[in-house]
Scaffold this active site. Structure first.
Site, PDB file in Angstrom:
ATOM      1  NE  ARG A  25     -49.721  -3.039  68.534  1.00 49.35           N
ATOM      2  CZ  ARG A  25     -49.324  -1.617  67.987  1.00 49.35           C
ATOM      3  NH1 ARG A  25     -48.412  -1.343  67.900  1.00 49.35           N
ATOM      4  NH2 ARG A  25     -50.372  -0.550  67.938  1.00 49.35           N
ATOM      5  CG  ASN A  73     -50.076  -3.989  65.091  1.00 52.95           C
ATOM      6  OD1 ASN A  73     -50.337  -4.872  65.574  1.00 52.95           O
ATOM      7  ND2 ASN A  73     -50.930  -2.882  65.118  1.00 52.95           N
TER       8      ASN A  73
END
Length: 96
Positions: A25, A43
């Protein structure tokens, strides 16, 4: 007014493999800012990473291509892309 030759597109992307706990990320945020792409990344509970990229076609395509590699610790198995109508997002962020 945006340059009309720069078509704005939106890609909704699902990345699977070893993509959580490897800085995916954070790296996506850095790469999206480098490519001048707006959107978000998060996520998913099933182990995948979900992202939305909005911007000009070349920047969004660059991001999709980058997702196939991701950060060095990631092991990407699949990248599924769905194209959608742009919503006019601004900035790029991590979501929960």
């Amino acid at each position: 007014m945006p340059n009309q030759s720069q078509e704005q597109i939106r890609a909704h992307v699902f990345i699977s493999g070893q993509v959580q706990g490897v800085g995916y990320r954070l790296s996506t945020v850095s790469e999206a800012r480098r490519c001048s792409v707006n959107g978000w990344v998060r996520n998913l509970s099933d182990g995948r990473v979900e992202a939305v990229f909005e911007g000009d076609k070349s920047g969004v395509e660059d991001m999709i291509n980058w997702c196939h590699q991701g950060p060095s610790a990631a092991v990407v198995k699949d990248v599924a892309v769905e194209y959608e109508e742009p919503e006019g997002l601004s900035g790029f962020e991590t979501r929960r």
